[in-house]
Write an enzyme that holds these catalytic residues in place. Sequence first.
Site, short mmCIF file in Angstrom:
data_model
loop_
_atom_site.label_atom_id
_atom_site.label_comp_id
_atom_site.label_asym_id
_atom_site.label_seq_id
_atom_site.Cartn_x
_atom_site.Cartn_y
_atom_site.Cartn_z
N HIS A 106 0.71 -1.26 -0.04
CA HIS A 106 -0.05 -0.01 0.01
C HIS A 106 0.72 1.41 -0.17
CE1 HIS A 106 -3.04 -2.56 2.54
NE2 HIS A 106 -3.62 -2.32 1.17
N ARG A 124 -1.76 -5.73 -8.12
CA ARG A 124 -0.67 -6.85 -7.82
C ARG A 124 -0.44 -7.90 -8.87
NH1 ARG A 124 -3.05 -7.66 -2.10
NH2 ARG A 124 -5.00 -7.28 -3.25
N SER A 181 -2.65 -8.05 3.07
CA SER A 181 -2.97 -7.82 4.43
C SER A 181 -3.13 -9.20 5.05
CB SER A 181 -4.09 -6.80 4.84
OG SER A 181 -3.76 -5.41 4.18
P1 ADP Z 1 -9.86 -3.60 -0.52
O1 ADP Z 1 -10.54 -4.34 0.60
O2 ADP Z 1 -10.47 -2.40 -0.93
O3 ADP Z 1 -9.18 -4.33 -1.45
P2 ADP Z 1 -7.14 -3.40 0.35
O4 ADP Z 1 -6.64 -2.48 1.59
O5 ADP Z 1 -7.11 -4.86 0.40
O6 ADP Z 1 -8.75 -2.95 0.33
O7 ADP Z 1 -6.26 -2.76 -0.75
C1 ADP Z 1 -6.72 -1.39 -1.36
C2 ADP Z 1 -6.07 -1.30 -2.56
O8 ADP Z 1 -4.58 -1.49 -2.62
C3 ADP Z 1 -6.63 -2.28 -3.68
O9 ADP Z 1 -6.64 -1.83 -4.77
C4 ADP Z 1 -5.69 -3.62 -3.60
O10 ADP Z 1 -5.44 -4.24 -4.88
C5 ADP Z 1 -4.16 -2.70 -3.54
N1 ADP Z 1 -3.04 -3.47 -2.80
C6 ADP Z 1 -3.16 -4.16 -1.72
N2 ADP Z 1 -1.98 -4.65 -1.61
C7 ADP Z 1 -1.23 -4.26 -2.49
C8 ADP Z 1 -0.05 -4.39 -2.79
N3 ADP Z 1 0.95 -5.42 -2.16
N4 ADP Z 1 0.70 -3.77 -3.98
C9 ADP Z 1 -0.28 -2.93 -4.59
N5 ADP Z 1 -1.44 -2.90 -4.36
C10 ADP Z 1 -1.89 -3.42 -3.37
#
Ligand code: ADP
Length: 161
Positions: free
Chosen positions: A18, A91, A129
């Site tokens: 993130h 990702r 996460s």
């Molecule tokens: P959500 O429940 O909205 O998917 P997340 O916190 O899991 O919330 O993810 C928020 C955004 O960040 C999403 O677009 C997800 O694909 C992206 N994201 C999560 N982890 C990563 C990572 N390791 N690298 C790049 N983007 C990520």
Amino acid sequence: MKRIALYPGSFDPITYGHLDVITRAARIFDELVVAVAMNEEKKPLFSLPERLAMLHESVAGISNVRVEHFERLLVDYCSRNGIPVVVRGLRAISDFEFEFQMALTNKRLNDSVETIFMMPKESYSFLSSRMIKEIVSMGGPVGSFVPDHVEQMLRTKLYKK
Ligand code: ADP
């Protein structure tokens, strides 16, 4: 005109993946609003105040990033706050289908809000996460995946359970 974008997510908890997206987006936009979705249906491990606190601490060094939260429809939050762009992270191909569906649904709901996708550094592209919570609950180290203060929070939370 000031270019402003929103990066929404659960951030349960924030990871270096993130943070990589946040850093990249903050370079492109004048202001980046990182917004935590309340979304209790997802049964987050961390409460909203905990997720916000971890985000605040993680982005403290980036001056054009602001942390907020929102309930209900993302596109409504964008229109109310005059934010024309949503940033999401991609990702791997596995993210594509869900993100594609959500971006098109949001476009249908409000055609003036544009979704853009950013890819993290390769070494963060496998981070999630969910995986990090699993590692900590099994006693593994996650120091290379999340900031120290987040690892502390994870240990406190998951060892209490
Ligand atoms: P959500 O429940 O909205 O998917 P997340 O916190 O899991 O919330 O993810 C928020 C955004 O960040 C999403 O677009 C997800 O694909 C992206 N994201 C999560 N982890 C990563 C990572 N390791 N690298 C790049 N983007 C990520």
